[in-house]
Scaffold this motif. Structure first.
Motif, mmCIF file in Angstrom:
data_model
loop_
_atom_site.group_PDB
_atom_site.id
_atom_site.type_symbol
_atom_site.label_atom_id
_atom_site.label_comp_id
_atom_site.label_asym_id
_atom_site.label_seq_id
_atom_site.Cartn_x
_atom_site.Cartn_y
_atom_site.Cartn_z
ATOM 1 N N PRO A 57 -3.664 0.936 -7.798
ATOM 2 C CA PRO A 57 -3.502 2.369 -8.066
ATOM 3 C C PRO A 57 -4.080 2.740 -9.419
ATOM 4 N N TRP A 107 0.837 -1.209 0.000
ATOM 5 C CA TRP A 107 0.000 0.000 0.000
ATOM 6 C C TRP A 107 0.868 1.255 0.000
ATOM 7 N N TRP A 127 -0.827 12.604 1.002
ATOM 8 C CA TRP A 127 -0.507 11.189 1.151
ATOM 9 C C TRP A 127 0.483 10.701 0.104
ATOM 10 N N GLY A 128 0.479 11.267 -1.067
ATOM 11 C CA GLY A 128 1.442 10.860 -2.083
ATOM 12 C C GLY A 128 2.879 11.116 -1.636
ATOM 13 N N ALA A 151 -3.179 9.830 -5.651
ATOM 14 C CA ALA A 151 -3.143 9.239 -4.313
ATOM 15 C C ALA A 151 -4.170 9.870 -3.375
ATOM 16 N N ARG A 188 -7.564 8.237 -3.981
ATOM 17 C CA ARG A 188 -7.530 6.784 -4.185
ATOM 18 C C ARG A 188 -8.575 6.059 -3.358
ATOM 19 N N THR A 245 0.768 3.593 -3.302
ATOM 20 C CA THR A 245 0.267 4.963 -3.094
ATOM 21 C C THR A 245 1.312 5.993 -3.505
ATOM 22 N N ASP A 297 1.030 6.240 -7.193
ATOM 23 C CA ASP A 297 -0.294 6.588 -7.714
ATOM 24 C C ASP A 297 -0.388 8.099 -7.950
#
Length: 275
Positions: free
Chosen positions: A48, A29, A239-240, A39, A42, A33, A36
């Motif tokens: 992703p 994960w 979060w990315g 992200a 998501r 992520t 992605d």
């Protein structure tokens, strides 16, 4: 001895597979992520939306993460070298020589290991301030060395005790001085234990957050663990970049572990047997 039944093999295989999924899914994960491009939106999607390195580019260009990784590497290497040397000499002293208060020294080592790290933040902060070592990688390295030494001394003491004294006595009979015996005989035998304690010291220095965040005032002195924190906002989290920086922090630990894994495995096995 009867062979396990098909049902037993299937059950064992299922248990192993479930354990692997449970263990590796957080890593998957994190990496997925980080790659992605969407992200933030998501959600709970397992796969992703695509593959992109824009988050990695962002943490290096905008987040100055290369500097944080370099700071962590310098602190980690310094901790490994100094703590390893000091712990080895201290372990040899308490395992091979009889001196006054030897038992007290071992008890103090155990007591220090039991003290919560959070209880040491303020005393160490005041001490580092008095010595003008705040906002200094050298000061932070000294703190990590102090945190790593109790475990390293106690662990290496067990490895030194597994080396039969007859081996050292044979070296003396052959004309070796103590320094020559230490370098040519004792050190190679306790090297696996030294590797095991080095792994602990490196992980301690690499992942530690509280002391680095408290002692470092300038952003250019932050370590990688503190660098991740900058991507957590007051009202939102990127979060990315968080996952990208977390992946970058994980990779050096994996590389270090792969390099020393053979020595580490033999060291753990040797430390479990008292000679």
């Amino acid at each position: 001895m009867s062979r396990p039944s098909t049902a037993s093999r299937i059950g064992l295989g299922s248990a192993v597979a479930a354990l692997l999924v449970f263990t590796l899914f957080p890593v998957y994960w994190m990496v997925s992520t980080a790659l992605d491009p969407k992200a933030v939106t998501r959600g709970a999607d397992v796969l992703p939306s695509g593959v992109s390195f824009e988050h990695f580019s962002f943490v290096f260009k905008e987040g100055n993460f290369g500097t944080y990784l370099l700071n962590s590497a310098l602190v980690g290497i310094g901790t490994i070298v100094v703590a390893g040397v000091l712990a080895l000499f201290a372990a040899v002293a308490v395992a091979r020589f009889k001196f006054r208060f030897r038992t007290s020294v071992l008890v103090m080592v155990l007591i220090v290991q039991m003290v919560p790290l959070e209880a040491l933040v303020i005393p160490l902060y005041l001490q580092m301030r008095d010595y003008e070592l705040l906002d200094s990688l050298i000061g932070l390295t000294i703190v990590y060395i102090a945190l790593s030494l109790p475990f390293a001394i106690w662990t290496l003491r067990g490895f030194v005790q597994t080396v039969p004294k007859e081996v050292e006595e044979a070296a003396y009979i052959d004309g070796c001085s103590w320094p020559r015996m230490f370098w040519s005989v004792l050190l190679p035998l306790v090297a696996p234990g030294l590797v095991a304690t080095s792994v602990f010291a490196f992980i301690t220095a690499w992942n530690e957050f509280v002391f680095a965040y408290t002692f470092m005032k300038g952003a250019d002195k932050y370590t990688a663990a503190v660098g991740i924190y900058q991507f957590f906002g007051e009202n939102s989290t990127s979060w990315g970049p968080v996952m990208a920086s977390s992946t970058l922090v994980t990779v050096p630990v994996l590389i270090f572990f792969v390099i020393v894994q053979r020595r580490l495995a033999s060291g753990l096995a040797a430390g479990a047997v008292k000679g």
